[in-house]
Scaffold this motif. Structure first.
Motif, PDB file in Angstrom:
ATOM      1  N   PRO A  13       0.821  -1.207   0.000  1.00 19.86           N
ATOM      2  CA  PRO A  13       0.000   0.000   0.000  1.00 19.86           C
ATOM      3  C   PRO A  13       0.855   1.257   0.000  1.00 19.86           C
ATOM      4  O   PRO A  13       1.966   1.280   0.528  1.00 19.86           O
ATOM      5  CB  PRO A  13      -0.807  -0.122   1.301  1.00 19.86           C
ATOM      6  N   LEU A  14       0.335   2.267  -0.599  1.00 25.78           N
ATOM      7  CA  LEU A  14       1.022   3.553  -0.629  1.00 25.78           C
ATOM      8  C   LEU A  14       1.092   4.154   0.765  1.00 25.78           C
ATOM      9  O   LEU A  14       0.391   3.727   1.672  1.00 25.78           O
ATOM     10  CB  LEU A  14       0.269   4.520  -1.543  1.00 25.78           C
ATOM     11  N   SER A  15       1.933   5.120   0.907  1.00 24.59           N
ATOM     12  CA  SER A  15       1.994   5.897   2.145  1.00 24.59           C
ATOM     13  C   SER A  15       2.800   7.137   1.828  1.00 24.59           C
ATOM     14  O   SER A  15       3.621   7.147   0.910  1.00 24.59           O
ATOM     15  CB  SER A  15       2.690   5.108   3.250  1.00 24.59           C
ATOM     16  N   ARG A  16       2.547   8.180   2.577  1.00 23.10           N
ATOM     17  CA  ARG A  16       3.263   9.430   2.331  1.00 23.10           C
ATOM     18  C   ARG A  16       4.767   9.182   2.269  1.00 23.10           C
ATOM     19  O   ARG A  16       5.455   9.672   1.390  1.00 23.10           O
ATOM     20  CB  ARG A  16       2.930  10.425   3.445  1.00 23.10           C
ATOM     21  N   ASP A  17       5.210   8.368   3.202  1.00 21.18           N
ATOM     22  CA  ASP A  17       6.639   8.129   3.290  1.00 21.18           C
ATOM     23  C   ASP A  17       7.198   7.461   2.042  1.00 21.18           C
ATOM     24  O   ASP A  17       8.188   7.911   1.472  1.00 21.18           O
ATOM     25  CB  ASP A  17       6.909   7.249   4.509  1.00 21.18           C
ATOM     26  N   ARG A  18       6.526   6.387   1.633  1.00 20.14           N
ATOM     27  CA  ARG A  18       7.009   5.675   0.455  1.00 20.14           C
ATOM     28  C   ARG A  18       6.984   6.588  -0.763  1.00 20.14           C
ATOM     29  O   ARG A  18       7.888   6.556  -1.602  1.00 20.14           O
ATOM     30  CB  ARG A  18       6.142   4.441   0.195  1.00 20.14           C
ATOM     31  N   ILE A  19       5.948   7.404  -0.854  1.00 25.80           N
ATOM     32  CA  ILE A  19       5.850   8.324  -1.981  1.00 25.80           C
ATOM     33  C   ILE A  19       7.002   9.319  -1.972  1.00 25.80           C
ATOM     34  O   ILE A  19       7.662   9.548  -2.984  1.00 25.80           O
ATOM     35  CB  ILE A  19       4.498   9.074  -1.932  1.00 25.80           C
ATOM     36  N   LEU A  20       7.262   9.891  -0.791  1.00 23.17           N
ATOM     37  CA  LEU A  20       8.331  10.881  -0.712  1.00 23.17           C
ATOM     38  C   LEU A  20       9.673  10.273  -1.097  1.00 23.17           C
ATOM     39  O   LEU A  20      10.432  10.861  -1.869  1.00 23.17           O
ATOM     40  CB  LEU A  20       8.405  11.465   0.703  1.00 23.17           C
ATOM     41  N   ARG A  21       9.938   9.086  -0.571  1.00 20.21           N
ATOM     42  CA  ARG A  21      11.222   8.456  -0.896  1.00 20.21           C
ATOM     43  C   ARG A  21      11.360   8.235  -2.396  1.00 20.21           C
ATOM     44  O   ARG A  21      12.399   8.515  -2.992  1.00 20.21           O
ATOM     45  CB  ARG A  21      11.351   7.118  -0.168  1.00 20.21           C
ATOM     46  N   ALA A  22      10.293   7.704  -2.987  1.00 20.88           N
ATOM     47  CA  ALA A  22      10.341   7.441  -4.432  1.00 20.88           C
ATOM     48  C   ALA A  22      10.550   8.734  -5.203  1.00 20.88           C
ATOM     49  O   ALA A  22      11.336   8.786  -6.156  1.00 20.88           O
ATOM     50  CB  ALA A  22       9.045   6.766  -4.877  1.00 20.88           C
ATOM     51  N   ALA A  23       9.878   9.777  -4.753  1.00 23.47           N
ATOM     52  CA  ALA A  23      10.004  11.061  -5.447  1.00 23.47           C
ATOM     53  C   ALA A  23      11.440  11.574  -5.366  1.00 23.47           C
ATOM     54  O   ALA A  23      11.990  12.077  -6.347  1.00 23.47           O
ATOM     55  CB  ALA A  23       9.047  12.078  -4.839  1.00 23.47           C
ATOM     56  N   VAL A  24      12.041  11.412  -4.188  1.00 19.61           N
ATOM     57  CA  VAL A  24      13.411  11.888  -4.021  1.00 19.61           C
ATOM     58  C   VAL A  24      14.356  11.138  -4.951  1.00 19.61           C
ATOM     59  O   VAL A  24      15.163  11.757  -5.664  1.00 19.61           O
ATOM     60  CB  VAL A  24      13.877  11.733  -2.556  1.00 19.61           C
ATOM     61  N   THR A  25      14.257   9.817  -4.974  1.00 25.91           N
ATOM     62  CA  THR A  25      15.180   9.079  -5.845  1.00 25.91           C
ATOM     63  C   THR A  25      14.931   9.413  -7.309  1.00 25.91           C
ATOM     64  O   THR A  25      15.862   9.477  -8.102  1.00 25.91           O
ATOM     65  CB  THR A  25      15.080   7.554  -5.633  1.00 25.91           C
ATOM     66  N   LYS A  39       4.520  10.307 -13.659  1.00 26.26           N
ATOM     67  CA  LYS A  39       5.678   9.406 -13.622  1.00 26.26           C
ATOM     68  C   LYS A  39       5.828   8.792 -12.238  1.00 26.26           C
ATOM     69  O   LYS A  39       6.159   7.616 -12.090  1.00 26.26           O
ATOM     70  CB  LYS A  39       6.952  10.182 -13.970  1.00 26.26           C
ATOM     71  N   LEU A  40       5.581   9.625 -11.229  1.00 28.38           N
ATOM     72  CA  LEU A  40       5.720   9.137  -9.864  1.00 28.38           C
ATOM     73  C   LEU A  40       4.709   8.026  -9.599  1.00 28.38           C
ATOM     74  O   LEU A  40       5.040   6.976  -9.036  1.00 28.38           O
ATOM     75  CB  LEU A  40       5.513  10.295  -8.889  1.00 28.38           C
ATOM     76  N   ALA A  41       3.480   8.245 -10.033  1.00 30.22           N
ATOM     77  CA  ALA A  41       2.446   7.229  -9.843  1.00 30.22           C
ATOM     78  C   ALA A  41       2.826   5.936 -10.554  1.00 30.22           C
ATOM     79  O   ALA A  41       2.605   4.835 -10.047  1.00 30.22           O
ATOM     80  CB  ALA A  41       1.113   7.743 -10.362  1.00 30.22           C
ATOM     81  N   GLN A  42       3.416   6.095 -11.710  1.00 26.18           N
ATOM     82  CA  GLN A  42       3.825   4.941 -12.504  1.00 26.18           C
ATOM     83  C   GLN A  42       4.793   4.046 -11.728  1.00 26.18           C
ATOM     84  O   GLN A  42       4.747   2.828 -11.843  1.00 26.18           O
ATOM     85  CB  GLN A  42       4.498   5.430 -13.779  1.00 26.18           C
TER      86      GLN A  42
END
Lengths: 222, 222
Positions: A13-25, A39-42
DNA sequence: TGGCTATGGTGTACATCGTACACTATGGGT
DNA sequence: ACCCATAGTGTACGATGTACACCATAGCCA
């Protein structure tokens, strides 16, 4: 039904944290410019709007990313004198900022600083006051140091070369580009850089840093 | 036919220069974020694509804007010692950057610096070497000073307040926002700021600047 | 004088972006 | 057994940068 899909795709499941990390990388790889919600959602095999359940909007996302980055900066270690502690923090900050070059201009986020940020500020001021700084002097010192650190990162980011190896090449083409009579001093400087091989802009950092730290020490003991 | 329209609307022909100037003032007013080709074109009563006859694309536009801004920074005046000359240049730079706050993070442009930029660099290096700096030391000095200047501008831009008047207000709400036990040193600092009325972040600039200039002087005479 | 060509402005069209809004499935609490 | 909060979906819209084909003009050379 949805669960089955999730399982098939191996989706956590998504979470703010996982999203932020992915966005940073993602921003580290391709720059912030080309980071889009789509792209991030992808990255998560998810429809763009899904992100908005965890993030208010893109600004909020970026704020979060910046907070993550600043969280990576070491606090000044306790147990040493303020000078080496602040020096160490500065080196850490430079490292982090050069790892996440996109984050440098972006501190509008700090308009509403997150807890990470606040804690860091507290640490720094503590280090300084325990080192003998008055609050007023601590403000001076903090401002001077951080201005230097961020400014250096900014300059480093916008150099016309990325790897030390390219320095000579770029310098050569610059020299040939313009008539050295137009910019004699600049030309001389570039020549100097070519001359002393293995020059790296990164090495400049510590010179200015120590200039400031020594200056602070001097006004402290006065 | 077209000429008649131009005359009616009182339209002077476009030019790269006019476009850049308009773009700069527009960015000054509403921020770079909201500067679009369409709005810019509207300023001239012209269709967006018309701009592309004078500007390669938006990146090129922004590069040009940055060059305009950097052209506003005074060169170090000749006829004085290096220290006051460099000090004066620094103050000018800060002024210019605070007038065009959007330009600060944007120096990717300098990947291909315009002639304005090159001439400025030349001036600065000249000032330093004539003041007795070796080329190597001049590089150190230039890097340290500019890092500080840009970094300070960056920090100033991202403060949570705009006018000195707001400082107290913001500080008050910050204090009440978080339990001061969590961030005791930070809380104390904010209290100090509130205490000494009329504190302005801008005043911090000269402290750090003189720290660096004095430090440079010391390593020079050594 | 007449026509050619370079120059600069127009119009239309498209891909990409952020995100509003209405929906559907799910899983936990009553 | 039901309810509802939560998380993900789908569709749609307006804004943006810009490619491309078009046209008007002005200066030039015949």
């Amino acid at each position: 039904m949805q669960k089955q899909v999730d399982a098939e795709v191996g989706r956590t499941p998504l979470s703010r944290d996982r999203i932020l990390r992915a966005a940073v990388t993602l921003a580290d790889k391709d720059g912030l410019e080309s980071l889009s919600m789509r792209k991030l959602a992808q990255q998560f095999g998810v429809v763009p709007m899904a992100l908005y359940k965890h993030v208010a909007n893109k600004d909020d996302l970026v704020d979060g990313m910046v907070d993550v980055v600043f969280g990576e900066i070491d606090h000044p270690p306790s147990g040493t004198d303020w000078k080496t502690a602040m020096r160490q923090r500065a080196l850490s900050a430079r490292q982090v900022l050069s790892r996440h070059r996109w984050a440098i201009g972006l501190t509008e986020s700090r308009m509403k600083p997150g807890p990470t940020n606040l804690r860091h500020h507290d640490s720094v001021i503590r280090c300084l006051t325990e080192g003998g700084f008055s609050i007023e002097m601590a403000i001076h010192a903090y401002s001077a140091l951080d201005s230097y650190i961020y400014g250096f990162a900014l300059q480093e980011q916008q150099l016309p070369f990325e790897n030390p190896g390219e320095v000579d090449e770029v310098a050569q083409t610059m020299l040939s580009q313009f008539p050295s009579d137009d910019y004699p001093y600049l030309a001389q400087t570039i020549a100097e850089v070519i001359n002393k091989s293995e020059w790296q802009y990164a090495d400049e950092f510590e010179f200015g840093l120590d200039l400031i730290l020594d200056g602070l020490e001097r006004v402290l003991v006065r």
